[in-house]
Scaffold this active site. Structure first.
Site, mmCIF file in Angstrom:
data_model
loop_
_atom_site.group_PDB
_atom_site.id
_atom_site.type_symbol
_atom_site.label_atom_id
_atom_site.label_comp_id
_atom_site.label_asym_id
_atom_site.label_seq_id
_atom_site.Cartn_x
_atom_site.Cartn_y
_atom_site.Cartn_z
ATOM 1 N N ASP A 21 0.854 -1.191 0.000
ATOM 2 C CA ASP A 21 0.000 0.000 0.000
ATOM 3 C C ASP A 21 0.887 1.238 0.000
ATOM 4 O O ASP A 21 1.717 1.420 0.901
ATOM 5 C CB ASP A 21 -0.891 -0.027 1.256
ATOM 6 C CG ASP A 21 -1.624 1.296 1.480
ATOM 7 O OD1 ASP A 21 -1.983 1.585 2.640
ATOM 8 O OD2 ASP A 21 -1.804 2.049 0.496
ATOM 9 N N ASN A 23 -0.356 4.531 -0.239
ATOM 10 C CA ASN A 23 -0.968 5.803 0.193
ATOM 11 C C ASN A 23 -1.689 5.686 1.537
ATOM 12 O O ASN A 23 -2.524 6.513 1.871
ATOM 13 C CB ASN A 23 -1.937 6.307 -0.888
ATOM 14 C CG ASN A 23 -3.101 5.332 -1.080
ATOM 15 O OD1 ASN A 23 -3.067 4.210 -0.578
ATOM 16 N ND2 ASN A 23 -4.126 5.759 -1.790
ATOM 17 N N ASP A 25 -4.062 3.845 2.769
ATOM 18 C CA ASP A 25 -5.497 3.570 2.957
ATOM 19 C C ASP A 25 -5.726 2.104 3.352
ATOM 20 O O ASP A 25 -6.859 1.643 3.414
ATOM 21 C CB ASP A 25 -6.287 3.930 1.688
ATOM 22 C CG ASP A 25 -5.919 3.022 0.509
ATOM 23 O OD1 ASP A 25 -6.560 3.149 -0.563
ATOM 24 O OD2 ASP A 25 -4.998 2.183 0.653
ATOM 25 N N ASP A 29 -1.819 -1.233 -3.800
ATOM 26 C CA ASP A 29 -2.133 -0.474 -5.013
ATOM 27 C C ASP A 29 -0.989 -0.555 -6.025
ATOM 28 O O ASP A 29 0.070 -1.116 -5.739
ATOM 29 C CB ASP A 29 -2.438 0.985 -4.654
ATOM 30 C CG ASP A 29 -1.404 1.560 -3.683
ATOM 31 O OD1 ASP A 29 -1.799 2.069 -2.612
ATOM 32 O OD2 ASP A 29 -0.193 1.428 -3.983
ATOM 33 N N ASP A 98 -4.895 -10.640 -15.536
ATOM 34 C CA ASP A 98 -5.891 -11.651 -15.162
ATOM 35 C C ASP A 98 -7.161 -11.332 -15.957
ATOM 36 O O ASP A 98 -7.744 -10.252 -15.798
ATOM 37 C CB ASP A 98 -6.179 -11.592 -13.652
ATOM 38 C CG ASP A 98 -6.683 -12.925 -13.109
ATOM 39 O OD1 ASP A 98 -6.264 -13.320 -12.004
ATOM 40 O OD2 ASP A 98 -7.480 -13.579 -13.812
ATOM 41 N N ASP A 200 -9.367 -16.602 -16.122
ATOM 42 C CA ASP A 200 -10.177 -17.034 -14.984
ATOM 43 C C ASP A 200 -11.296 -17.982 -15.425
ATOM 44 O O ASP A 200 -12.038 -17.666 -16.353
ATOM 45 C CB ASP A 200 -10.803 -15.772 -14.360
ATOM 46 C CG ASP A 200 -11.422 -16.033 -13.021
ATOM 47 O OD1 ASP A 200 -10.683 -16.422 -12.106
ATOM 48 O OD2 ASP A 200 -12.651 -15.859 -12.899
ATOM 49 N N GLU A 257 -7.202 -21.039 -16.370
ATOM 50 C CA GLU A 257 -7.578 -21.638 -15.100
ATOM 51 C C GLU A 257 -8.738 -22.566 -15.411
ATOM 52 O O GLU A 257 -9.846 -22.118 -15.696
ATOM 53 C CB GLU A 257 -7.999 -20.595 -14.065
ATOM 54 C CG GLU A 257 -8.188 -21.227 -12.706
ATOM 55 C CD GLU A 257 -9.220 -20.539 -11.835
ATOM 56 O OE1 GLU A 257 -10.117 -19.876 -12.374
ATOM 57 O OE2 GLU A 257 -9.134 -20.676 -10.600
ATOM 58 N N HIS A 329 -3.878 -17.251 -4.882
ATOM 59 C CA HIS A 329 -4.758 -16.446 -4.024
ATOM 60 C C HIS A 329 -6.012 -17.195 -3.593
ATOM 61 O O HIS A 329 -6.796 -16.691 -2.780
ATOM 62 C CB HIS A 329 -5.144 -15.166 -4.777
ATOM 63 C CG HIS A 329 -5.975 -15.444 -5.970
ATOM 64 N ND1 HIS A 329 -5.507 -16.135 -7.083
ATOM 65 C CD2 HIS A 329 -7.271 -15.184 -6.218
ATOM 66 C CE1 HIS A 329 -6.484 -16.264 -7.953
ATOM 67 N NE2 HIS A 329 -7.560 -15.700 -7.469
ATOM 68 N N ASP A 330 -6.197 -18.400 -4.166
ATOM 69 C CA ASP A 330 -7.378 -19.218 -3.817
ATOM 70 C C ASP A 330 -7.015 -20.391 -2.904
ATOM 71 O O ASP A 330 -7.907 -21.160 -2.520
ATOM 72 C CB ASP A 330 -8.001 -19.822 -5.086
ATOM 73 C CG ASP A 330 -8.683 -18.798 -5.949
ATOM 74 O OD1 ASP A 330 -8.786 -19.046 -7.166
ATOM 75 O OD2 ASP A 330 -9.096 -17.744 -5.427
HETATM 76 O O1 TEU Z 1 -11.418 -19.281 -9.181
HETATM 77 C C1 TEU Z 1 -12.324 -20.262 -9.649
HETATM 78 C C2 TEU Z 1 -12.223 -21.419 -8.788
HETATM 79 O O2 TEU Z 1 -12.173 -22.534 -9.225
HETATM 80 C C3 TEU Z 1 -12.046 -21.108 -7.358
HETATM 81 O O3 TEU Z 1 -13.094 -20.224 -6.957
HETATM 82 C C4 TEU Z 1 -12.166 -22.371 -6.567
HETATM 83 O O4 TEU Z 1 -13.335 -23.033 -6.978
HETATM 84 C C5 TEU Z 1 -12.310 -22.026 -5.134
HETATM 85 O O5 TEU Z 1 -11.494 -20.941 -4.862
HETATM 86 C C6 TEU Z 1 -11.884 -23.245 -4.340
HETATM 87 O O6 TEU Z 1 -11.966 -22.929 -2.995
HETATM 88 C C7 TEU Z 1 -11.382 -18.109 -9.962
HETATM 89 C C8 TEU Z 1 -10.540 -17.085 -9.216
HETATM 90 O O7 TEU Z 1 -9.216 -17.590 -9.060
HETATM 91 C C9 TEU Z 1 -11.201 -16.867 -7.867
HETATM 92 O O8 TEU Z 1 -10.410 -15.995 -7.056
HETATM 93 C C10 TEU Z 1 -12.570 -16.243 -8.117
HETATM 94 O O9 TEU Z 1 -13.236 -16.122 -6.875
HETATM 95 C C11 TEU Z 1 -13.413 -17.119 -9.057
HETATM 96 O O10 TEU Z 1 -12.693 -17.611 -10.187
HETATM 97 C C12 TEU Z 1 -14.546 -16.292 -9.642
HETATM 98 O O11 TEU Z 1 -13.988 -15.322 -10.507
HETATM 99 CA CA CA Z 2 -3.449 2.033 -1.129
#
Ligand code: TEU
Ligand code: CA
Length: 559
Positions: A21, A23, A25, A29, A98, A200, A257, A329-330
């Protein structure tokens, strides 16, 4: 097998909201990212996969886009984006955007129009169906974020499909106008100079015409949409069209994905001569123990992990390219899910996991903080979570269906939730780990005083420097990128041992996934005088090894 840059690259995923971050908040960013490019240059990565930075109401933290050609206000301006892009390019770092085009935000202008009336020009940009009667949705499909996959819309007394949150209506890819809009937007970003796209849930863009009820998994409230919405009838036609109209015109890196993808399907999405995508993310290894419901404490049996990863290594070899990942991130943090995040073994096991993955054939993906051995967060209460997937699941399972007990579900969230990956990047031991001078949007892991980039950049035995060496080895040894893979000791429950072969060169990769010492018999060919250790997380110097110490990894090379 063709030698190309995106096979030899190492990718670093940035989740902008949690990276840096600039700034105060409390939200990461673009200027924050730009200020950290030298850190990534030092690490040695070649491509940044940038999670969405487009305009969004953040119902799903940017995966719900309301304008594909504007930057999210919290992340900055288009000028900030252009500056980050050019600063990255100056450092020979490419930017892979993405691309979230299975759905938009319900605040996108297309959907605002579409829901106005049944004869609106944008009506067929989305998937609308009549209900089955009084407040009955068109079928029993469940959303990935709990609840029905259909949302009733009063204005036209119809339902729209949303495989994710109700603020993420699915686009109708059967409508050529939709495809054209997407391709033009992609071209617009390519003209700006971006270097590729992570796509995605791209396996979901084609749905079957018929939309019957789905099968209900044990104890599930809703039916499964997968047979009618994953690898649908036209998914490959649409990707070939995308490739023809956009991708083939630029030197891009593309990764799909593709939840639910099999090796056979992957050969179609990423086949060398299919003219669709460069590679795909498969989910079999991260879904081990889920059986349709991820909220459990199931561990990852090594024999099953080896079987899955080996299948992808051997059956794609020469036919399609692999992506290699354990974190994103998932997913929960890989050292917590696949390694051992205790103070005693965290570093060793993080280095062992990194070696196990990075010595394989494919393009490796490092998720922000993975190079530091960052761990899951010690969540204890639902108020600490920010992710719609966790919050909706808690409401449905604890409050509505009352089929899970609050505290036991929170323990499962602590182990498996996506929030674990979204706690702020730990830069140093100052307040909020140097992520923000304000109040972070999600709490910083309290272990940041011990686990942070500043300490590790200055500590040559850190996980950071170990990852830096793994990346450097990939640049130096073609065998690591292109060599063929063979699993050894396939039924050993603690040791992951495989070889790589490339012309006369050979690699032996040894990984102890246990906290016990394990006897090992190194094959004669790797004990000769011209064999040398490429990397070791115990500082080994001799190949005369008879045992692997807890979470020990070792790579021996000879030609
Ligand atoms: O993820 C799709 C997906 O397969 C994941 O949501 C997975 O099913 C779940 O995280 C398992 O716990 C993509 C993106 O990576 C995710 O961040 C988004 O939430 C999702 O699509 C919708 O865009
Ligand atoms: Ca920020």
């Amino acid at each position: 097998m063709k030698h190309v840059w995106w096979k030899e690259a190492v990718v670093y995923q940035i989740y902008p909201r949690s990276f840096k971050d600039s700034n105060g908040d409390g939200v990461g960013d673009l200027k924050g990212i730009t200020s950290c490019l030298d850190y990534l240059k030092e690490l040695g990565i070649n491509v940044i996969w940038l999670s969405p930075v487009y305009q969004s109401p953040n119902d799903d933290n940017g995966y719900d886009i309301s304008d594909y050609q504007e930057i999210m206000k919290e992340f900055g301006t288009m000028d900030d984006f252009e500056e980050m892009l050019s600063e990255a390019h100056k450092r020979e770092i490419k930017i892979m955007m993405d691309l979230v085009v299975n759905h938009t935000s319900d605040e996108h202008q297309w959907f605002v129009e579409s829901r106005k009336s049944v004869d609106n020009p944008y009506r067929d940009y989305y998937i609308w169906r009549e209900g089955k009667g009084e407040k009955q949705p068109p079928n029993n499909w469940g959303s990935s974020f709990s609840g029905s996959a259909w949302q009733y819309d009063e204005t036209t007394d119809m339902y729209y499909l949303h495989l994710f949150s109700k603020k993420q209506p699915d686009l109708n890819w059967d409508n050529e106008a939709v495809r054209q809009e997407v391709f033009s937007m992609m071209d617009w970003w390519c003209q700006k100079g971006v270097d590729g796209f992570r796509m995605d849930v791209i396996s979901m863009i084609s749905k079957t015409k018929e939309m019957p009820d789905g099968i209900k998994a044990e104890g599930a409230v809703y039916g499964d949409f997968a047979p009618y919405s994953i690898h649908g009838p036209n998914v490959h036609n649409y990707l070939k069209e995308m490739n023809r109209k956009v991708l083939s015109k630029y030197d891009l890196m593309t990764v799909g994905e593709t939840a639910g993808v099999t090796v056979e399907e992957a050969k179609r999405y990423a086949g060398e001569d299919e003219n669709e995508l460069n590679m795909v993310f498969q989910f079999e290894h991260v879904d081990i123990g889920n059986n349709g419901n991820k909220w459990n404490l199931n561990k990852v049996p090594l024999v099953e992990l080896k079987k899955i990863l080996s299948k992808w290594q051997t059956e794609l070899n020469g036919k399609a390219w692999n992506s290699l990942y354990l974190s994103n991130h998932d997913q929960p943090r890989c050292v917590s899910r696949f390694g051992n995040d205790s103070p005693e073994y965290r570093e060793r096991s993080a280095k062992m996991l990194g070696t196990c993955l990075h010595m394989m054939q494919g393009t490796p993906y490092i998720y922000q903080g993975e190079e530091l051995g960052m761990t899951n967060y010690p969540f204890t209460d639902i108020s600490q979570f920010r992710d719609i997937e966790s919050i909706n699941a808690y409401r449905e399972l604890v409050e509505e269906e009352k089929c899970r007990e609050k505290n036991e579900l929170i323990v499962c969230f602590q182990y498996k939730s996506r929030d674990n990956a979204r706690t702020p990047m730990q830069w140093d031991d100052s307040d909020n780990a140097g992520f923000t001078t304000g109040t972070p949007w999600i709490a910083v892991n309290p272990n940041y005083k011990k686990i942070n980039a500043k300490e590790q950049v200055n500590n040559v035995s850190s996980v950071f420097h170990y990852y830096k060496k793994l990346i450097a080895l990939r640049k130096e040894y073609k065998i690591i990128v292109y060599g063929t893979y063979e699993l050894l000791l396939e039924n050993d429950p603690n040791l992951y041992v495989y070889t790589r072969t490339y012309e006369k060169e050979r690699l032996l990769v040894l990984c102890n996934f246990s906290e016990e010492e394990q006897a090992i018999k190194i094959p004669e060919e790797f004990m000769t005088a011209d064999c040398r250790i490429l990397i070791s997380n115990y500082g080994r110097e001799s190949v005369k090894v008879k045992e692997l110490r807890p979470y020990e990894t070792l790579v021996i090379y000879h030609k």
